[in-house]
Design a protein around this motif. Structure first.
Motif, PDB file in Angstrom:
ATOM      1  N   THR A 107      45.218   1.861  14.081  1.00 45.18           N
ATOM      2  CA  THR A 107      46.266   2.181  15.053  1.00 45.18           C
ATOM      3  C   THR A 107      46.325   1.209  16.226  1.00 45.18           C
ATOM      4  OG1 THR A 107      44.833   3.677  16.314  1.00 45.18           O
ATOM      5  CG2 THR A 107      46.124   4.649  14.519  1.00 45.18           C
TER       6      THR A 107
ATOM      7  N   SER B  40      51.933   4.231  15.434  1.00 41.94           N
ATOM      8  CA  SER B  40      51.832   5.351  16.351  1.00 41.94           C
ATOM      9  C   SER B  40      51.672   6.639  15.552  1.00 41.94           C
ATOM     10  CB  SER B  40      53.083   5.448  17.227  1.00 41.94           C
ATOM     11  OG  SER B  40      53.069   6.639  17.988  1.00 41.94           O
TER      12      SER B  40
ATOM     13  N   ALA C 229      55.470   1.479  16.199  1.00 42.46           N
ATOM     14  CA  ALA C 229      55.856   1.356  17.605  1.00 42.46           C
ATOM     15  C   ALA C 229      55.984  -0.109  17.987  1.00 42.46           C
ATOM     16  CB  ALA C 229      54.835   2.046  18.487  1.00 42.46           C
TER      17      ALA C 229
ATOM     18  N   LYS D 193      55.634   2.477  24.368  1.00 47.78           N
ATOM     19  CA  LYS D 193      56.418   2.656  23.136  1.00 47.78           C
ATOM     20  C   LYS D 193      57.898   2.488  23.482  1.00 47.78           C
ATOM     21  CE  LYS D 193      54.520   6.668  22.397  1.00 47.78           C
ATOM     22  NZ  LYS D 193      53.409   6.562  23.383  1.00 47.78           N
TER      23      LYS D 193
END
Length: 708
Positions: A56, A69, A78, A108
């Motif tokens: 991530t 995300s 994102a 984001k």
């Protein structure tokens, strides 16, 4: 895997299994499930964070930052892009410049997602190549989203397969409105975020499909229905050139190169998906690339510009090919070399020769075998290499054949400990990620041992010293009628393959593990997650590897390897001279930061004017100097070195330094004022001022050799 190289310049060094002296061992760091492992996996690459940990963390495609995300209501790929006003600067340091700067990457701005992801989402990585990768976000109950990551891509593009599309924003959405479609089959929207920044969205349909988009709430734009094999493209701002490129996006890149005399040409050739009004996609170029573009690429320039994380402003080009040309350092060999105006070749007075010989005979009395018996590939390499320079001086400068033969024997014996893999921590062929690693720290996951060599940190630094030491020793051995290089050829070539394998037909190593052809220099960080991306602390030990590869190529007569090394050096000169070594006329980097003169640790999203081993000013500057070699003056120009010394902190600092860094700083001064360096090493000199990778012999031979 898509081919990344073509042409003889990128012909394989070898395709055979690494020599059996490198026993097989698996890393404690496993490759995550869902990551394609049919080929060696890049360990120091821009998309690496998506193959590490929970997958991530951020990936920097330049100018965008992207990541998976997993937050509820914001699941998907994102995307972040920031302005100069959002840069974060550290407080001023002793050099009266910002101590660091970075871009906040976690905003984001937009997220390519799907309402289907709320029922569960997993990640797969496919088509992993040096210059590209495919991210597949799989819904638990429906289809998947495919996103290709390519450095410089103008759009974040996602192809939806049996998913209801949804675009999120963690910043919040003020409005979304339809705009004039650039072409049949493409719908265009303008998204204004709560911070006032604008993003353009293009929806490209196939098979007469349709899907309308509307604001679901202040954070989500929802599609009206599921779509299949249709793409959504997001791009920051609303440049007209986006309309020309919409519908087309890069999925892979082939690197091509050729050399003619002292000119090297290389190109990124983008494989694309879809179609557009212009017949190409839009690719953003970095400042150092723009400087070297050929006319065929320069003519494709647009008005689109976006600020990158740490590389200044990028400019968009409507093209599927970036072609660049560089002047190669073909005249640089093993002798002292300087780019100081008017200098031609090394020459020595009788007095200089006397002092050099005295120092060489003292250094040649050393027990190289014992001195190089270290538990560190890095430090053992530095020791071997510094004595290889002593051997060079004995034979080529002092011309003492008897002393050369005696010292040659010592050098070969010391190097053979490593070519026979009998050092404290032997090297192994690591089978998870595929490469040559130290076994030090591998079993217990200790990433601190030998700077994390076992985890693919710093391989180009470490192996560059060993390769050059072996090459210079082999040069002298050949001059004396020997053929020792044949005994060590497989061992040296295996180290070269580990760092800079040029061809995918060599299935034992990834292609160009360290060198980033798009950024223009190498990255040192391996298989642990860094939120700021890959990093490099020592620009000089980076190009020292390319120089070592060049000299080794001359030993074995591999002209393609030599051409590759020269091209890497030429690209490094331009990139490092823009992003890591700062002339005070530099307009690319932030004005608040160039007063540091050198980067310190350069990440993909941050530059921190420090080192991993301390904050002393001599450390920060010196790690970008060592080792001083014939190629140093090619990268570290006399103009830069003079500014760093006289305008920067070094002239006032050096008198107070009482360690091996003092010798490094003074030998570096030979790159602009050789007499200053030479006088230091002959007047009241103390051995404690020698770095563990430097001898007085080489310091005298180099500084005297480049005096006019």
């Amino acid at each position: 895997m898509v081919a990344q190289t073509s042409g003889n310049l990128f012909g394989a060094i070898a395709t055979s299994s690494p020599v059996s002296t490198f026993f097989r061992k698996a890393s404690t760091v496993a490759v995550p499930s869902g990551v394609a492992t049919t080929s060696p996996i890049q360990t120091n690459n821009f998309w690496g964070n998506l193959t590490l940990g929970d997958q991530t963390s951020y990936v920097y495609t330049h100018p965008y930052a992207v990541w998976m995300s997993t937050l509820s209501k914001f699941k998907g790929l994102a995307v972040s892009d920031q302005d100069a006003s959002q840069r974060v600067f550290g407080s001023d340091n002793s050099e009266k410049a910002a101590s660091y700067f970075y871009m906040p990457a976690g905003n984001k701005c937009v997220v390519l997602g799907s309402s289907d992801f709320e029922k569960g989402m997993s990640i797969k990585m496919a088509n992993l190549a040096k210059l590209s990768a495919e991210v597949k976000l799989q819904s638990a109950k429906a289809g998947y989203l495919s996103c290709h990551l390519v450095q410089g891509m103008g759009f974040i593009s996602g192809v939806y397969y049996d998913l209801i599309p949804e675009v999120h924003s963690g910043i919040g959405i003020k409005s979304v409105s339809g705009a004039t479609s650039p072409r049949t089959g493409t719908n265009k929207y303008t998204i204004v975020l709560n911070d006032g920044r604008v993003w353009s969205m293009y929806v490209n349909f196939t098979d007469n499909q349709t899907c309308s988009f509307a604001l679901k709430d202040n954070y989500h734009i929802i599609g009206s229905n599921s779509i299949n094999n249709c793409s959504i493209q997001l791009a920051r701002d609303k440049f007209s050139s986006y309309d020309s490129a919409a519908g087309c996006f890069p999925t892979a890149v082939t690197l091509k190169a050729s050399v003619s005399g002292s000119t090297g040409t290389y190109s990124f050739n983008y494989t694309t998906q879809g179609s557009s009004n212009k017949g190409t996609s839009l690719i953003y170029a970095l400042p150092h690339q723009i400087e070297s573009f050929t006319s065929s690429t320069s003519s494709k320039k647009t008005a689109a510009t976006l600020l990158d994380t740490v590389h200044g402003e990028m400019t968009g080009y409507l093209t599927n090919v970036f072609e660049m040309s560089e002047s190669l350092p073909t005249s640089i060999g093993i002798d002292p070399w300087s780019s100081i105006s008017g200098w031609s070749k090394p020459s020595y007075t009788t007095d200089e020769m006397s002092k050099i010989k005295a120092a060489a005979l003292i250094d040649a009395a050393a027990d190289v075998y014992t001195a190089s018996n270290s538990d560190s590939m890095y430090f053992s390499g530095k020791v071997l290499d510094k004595y290889a320079y002593v051997l060079y001086v004995l034979y080529y400068v002092v011309k003492d054949e008897s002393a050369s033969k005696a010292f040659l024997k010592k050098m070969k014996t010391a190097i053979e400990r490593f070519s026979n893999n009998k050092q404290t921590y032997p090297l192994c062929y690591e089978t998870n990620w595929k490469g040559i690693c130290s076994t030090g720290g591998m079993a217990d996951g200790d990433t601190s041992l030998d700077y994390g060599n076992a985890f693919y940190n710093d391989h180009h630094f470490h192996y560059g010293y060993h390769i050059h030491a072996a090459a210079l020793t082999a040069v002298v051995d050949k001059a004396l009628g020997g053929s020792w290089y044949k005994d060590i050829k497989d061992w040296v070539n295996t180290m070269v393959r580990d760092v800079a394998n040029p061809n995918e037909s060599d299935t034992y190593f990834p292609v160009f593990r360290s060198f980033d052809w798009f950024i223009g220099h190498s990255f040192a960080h391996g298989i642990t997650v860094y939120a700021d991306g890959k990093d490099e602390e020592s620009s000089s030990e980076d190009y020292n590897f390319s120089y070592a590869m060049k000299i080794w190529a001359q030993v074995i007569g591999d002209t393609n390897m030599e051409d590759r090394a020269n091209l890497m050096l030429a690209i490094s000169k331009r990139s490092i001279g823009t992003y890591m070594l700062y002339n005070q006329s530099n307009t690319v980097m932030p004005s608040k930061f160039i007063g540091n003169f050198v980067s310190g640790i350069k990440f993909e999203n941050k530059i921190d004017h420090t080192t991993y081993f301390g904050t002393n000013v001599e450390y920060i500057h010196g790690i970008h100097m060592l080792p001083i070699t014939p190629v140093s003056s090619f990268i570290r120009t006399p103009e830069f070195v003079k500014e760093e010394w006289e305008t920067g902190p070094l002239a006032n600092l050096v008198g107070s330094v009482d360690s091996g860094w003092k010798g490094i700083l003074y030998l570096n001064s030979a790159l602009y004022k050789p007499t200053l360096a030479y006088q230091f090493f002959i007047s009241g000199f103390q051995d404690k001022w020698l770095d563990d990778g430097l001898t007085k012999t080489w310091a005298l031979a180099y500084s005297a050799g480049v005096r006019q």
